[in-house]
Enzyme design. Sequence first.
Site, PDB file in Angstrom:
ATOM      1  CE  LYS A   1      -2.382   1.713   3.738  1.00 12.52           C
ATOM      2  NZ  LYS A   1      -2.294   3.186   3.752  1.00 12.52           N
TER       3      LYS A   1
ATOM      4  CG  ASP B   1      -4.818   4.665   1.710  1.00  9.89           C
ATOM      5  OD1 ASP B   1      -5.950   5.099   1.422  1.00  9.89           O
ATOM      6  OD2 ASP B   1      -4.423   4.486   2.878  1.00  9.89           O
TER       7      ASP B   1
ATOM      8  CE  LYS C   1      -7.787   7.136   4.008  1.00 10.93           C
ATOM      9  NZ  LYS C   1      -6.368   6.726   4.046  1.00 10.93           N
TER      10      LYS C   1
ATOM     11  CG  ASP D   1     -11.163  17.790  -7.096  1.00  6.92           C
ATOM     12  OD1 ASP D   1     -12.015  18.622  -7.479  1.00  6.92           O
ATOM     13  OD2 ASP D   1      -9.969  18.067  -6.955  1.00  6.92           O
TER      14      ASP D   1
ATOM     15  CB  THR E   1     -10.697   5.036  12.052  1.00  3.38           C
ATOM     16  OG1 THR E   1      -9.431   5.253  11.453  1.00  3.38           O
ATOM     17  CG2 THR E   1     -11.407   3.888  11.381  1.00  3.38           C
TER      18      THR E   1
ATOM     19  NE  ARG F   1       2.368   2.644  13.069  1.00  2.00           N
ATOM     20  CZ  ARG F   1       1.519   3.433  13.726  1.00  2.00           C
ATOM     21  NH1 ARG F   1       1.981   4.386  14.496  1.00  2.00           N
ATOM     22  NH2 ARG F   1       0.223   3.266  13.595  1.00  2.00           N
TER      23      ARG F   1
HETATM   24  O1  C5P Z   1       1.381   1.057  11.114  1.00  2.00           O
HETATM   25  P1  C5P Z   1      -0.037   0.631  11.044  1.00  2.00           P
HETATM   26  O2  C5P Z   1      -0.216  -0.889  10.937  1.00  2.00           O
HETATM   27  O3  C5P Z   1      -0.887   1.224  12.147  1.00  2.00           O
HETATM   28  O4  C5P Z   1      -0.544   1.219   9.653  1.00  2.00           O
HETATM   29  C1  C5P Z   1      -1.868   1.142   9.233  1.00  2.00           C
HETATM   30  C2  C5P Z   1      -2.011   1.762   7.858  1.00  2.00           C
HETATM   31  O5  C5P Z   1      -3.396   1.813   7.546  1.00  2.00           O
HETATM   32  C3  C5P Z   1      -1.516   3.190   7.748  1.00  2.00           C
HETATM   33  O6  C5P Z   1      -1.051   3.358   6.406  1.00  2.00           O
HETATM   34  C4  C5P Z   1      -2.749   4.028   7.990  1.00  2.00           C
HETATM   35  O7  C5P Z   1      -2.707   5.260   7.329  1.00  2.00           O
HETATM   36  C5  C5P Z   1      -3.824   3.151   7.345  1.00  2.00           C
HETATM   37  N1  C5P Z   1      -5.162   3.399   7.848  1.00  2.00           N
HETATM   38  C6  C5P Z   1      -5.512   3.262   9.179  1.00  2.00           C
HETATM   39  N2  C5P Z   1      -6.791   3.509   9.584  1.00  2.00           N
HETATM   40  C7  C5P Z   1      -7.708   3.876   8.698  1.00  2.00           C
HETATM   41  C8  C5P Z   1      -7.382   4.016   7.351  1.00  2.00           C
HETATM   42  C9  C5P Z   1      -6.075   3.779   6.971  1.00  2.00           C
HETATM   43  O8  C5P Z   1      -4.686   2.907  10.006  1.00  2.00           O
HETATM   44  N3  C5P Z   1      -8.943   4.073   9.083  1.00  2.00           N
END
Ligand code: C5P
Length: 231
Positions: A34, A61, A63, A66, A116, A207
Amino acid sequence: MDPRDRLIVALDLPSVDAAQVLVGKLGDAVSFYKIGYQLGYAGGLAFAEKLIGAGKQVFIDLKLHDIGNTVEKGVESIARIGASFLTVHAYPQTMKAAVAGKKGSQLQILAVTVLTSYDDSDVAAAGYRMKVAELAAERAKQAREIGVDGLVCSPEEAGNLRKIVGGNMVLVTPGIRPAGADKGDQKRIMTPAKAIAAGADYLVVGRPITEAADPRAAAQSIVADIKQAKA
Ligand code: C5P
């Protein structure tokens, strides 16, 4: 579906060089990546084409939101690079334009219902009279009616949304943490196996893999967890 193909690794990294190093370490343990704002605006779209050329799947991603014409043309460009998933905000006009823009390609449009990080007071401050849960359910219904391919949602929402959208739409869930892993800033988390059992089709993990001492082993252990999940 191969359990490995259900894991999407979030390349939340500052440069293509850093992404290249991580992708090299992960090798064939990961097939789906992603690319979001951070890498996308730092050469990440050209890097996406490179990944696709190397046989990987890519989720853009960015998002989008427009006027319809701009969304449709932007989606056509993303479809042309061979991406598999693209996010748009779940506004009816935006979703319709995205569905028109991807026509004839392999690209699947994912709608983000309500971010979220928004709670009821954020939604009220933005001028909506509905609460978050109501707005998310309404937008999920609109997404289904418009022909959007899937939704991004928290694993906790997956069960409810599955009832609204039925079996044909894909549910993609971030907020995944292996048992015992650091939560970081995520508040509502689930283990990979539990998220699959809750109805998720794809898991986005950042992460826990990107910051692991051994990212390849971390990815393999998540795939093993996915494999033994009861969907
Ligand atoms: O590092 P981590 O596992 O928390 O990353 C989650 C990924 O999913 C990040 O790229 C974050 O921007 C994305 N994301 C999220 N919650 C959302 C939409 C996208 O954590 N509601």
